[in-house]
Design a protein around this motif. Sequence first.
Motif, mmCIF file in Angstrom:
data_model
loop_
_atom_site.group_PDB
_atom_site.id
_atom_site.type_symbol
_atom_site.label_atom_id
_atom_site.label_comp_id
_atom_site.label_asym_id
_atom_site.label_seq_id
_atom_site.Cartn_x
_atom_site.Cartn_y
_atom_site.Cartn_z
ATOM 1 N N GLY A 44 -7.152 -15.674 13.099
ATOM 2 C CA GLY A 44 -8.391 -16.292 12.673
ATOM 3 C C GLY A 44 -8.893 -17.431 13.539
ATOM 4 N N GLN A 45 -8.222 -17.712 14.645
ATOM 5 C CA GLN A 45 -8.654 -18.797 15.530
ATOM 6 C C GLN A 45 -8.994 -18.256 16.905
ATOM 7 N N ALA A 46 -10.011 -18.874 17.517
ATOM 8 C CA ALA A 46 -10.389 -18.500 18.878
ATOM 9 C C ALA A 46 -9.241 -18.841 19.834
ATOM 10 N N VAL A 47 -9.043 -17.979 20.812
ATOM 11 C CA VAL A 47 -8.047 -18.216 21.857
ATOM 12 C C VAL A 47 -8.793 -18.298 23.182
ATOM 13 N N GLU A 128 -0.662 -20.245 23.105
ATOM 14 C CA GLU A 128 -2.117 -20.069 23.063
ATOM 15 C C GLU A 128 -2.807 -21.420 23.064
ATOM 16 N N LEU A 129 -3.944 -21.475 23.747
ATOM 17 C CA LEU A 129 -4.779 -22.670 23.710
ATOM 18 C C LEU A 129 -5.979 -22.352 22.826
ATOM 19 N N THR A 130 -6.086 -23.081 21.710
ATOM 20 C CA THR A 130 -7.137 -22.849 20.719
ATOM 21 C C THR A 130 -7.962 -24.126 20.559
ATOM 22 N N PRO A 131 -9.110 -24.055 19.870
ATOM 23 C CA PRO A 131 -9.893 -25.266 19.626
ATOM 24 C C PRO A 131 -9.095 -26.346 18.879
ATOM 25 N N ALA A 132 -8.096 -25.930 18.087
ATOM 26 C CA ALA A 132 -7.276 -26.888 17.340
ATOM 27 C C ALA A 132 -6.114 -27.418 18.169
#
Length: 153
Positions: A44-47, A128-132
């Motif tokens: 559910g999170q952008a990568v 992973e690098l996500t917005p969070a």
Amino acid sequence: MMFDVRVQLQTFDPEQEQRALREALPGIGAMVSFVGILRDLNHGQAVHEMVLEHYPGMTEKVLHQLLEEARARWSLAGGRIIHRVGALHPTDAIVLVVTASTHRSDAFRACEFLIDALKTQAPFWKRELTPAGPRWVQTREQDALSAARWKSG
């Protein structure tokens, strides 16, 4: 027979790799491939990016062992595993597994076995690098279940 393993920073062209293997093995009747691609969304999170780390030397050894196990279980004329490491971005090819055989059933089974085993046995670590912020990717329960089915033969 042609079997090889590569772990590399550089991108690769799955179609070119398959073509090279096919042309090197004119006696095959079947070739099966799997290409793993980095998604832009996970849990559910952008990568934005994924960084793959590995244990140099050990990673290649494990991948060679898996390829040898596939050769012992099925009648294969060739096989290739290419796995990227380093920074990858959505739509990048991460992994290529190709198996070649005289008949399709051996090629299908070997390819499926290899990707299932690779997901659970090869020493890769994914961040992973996500917005969070960054997060480590954990092995999925489904991957372990898929790999376990091959233990009985």
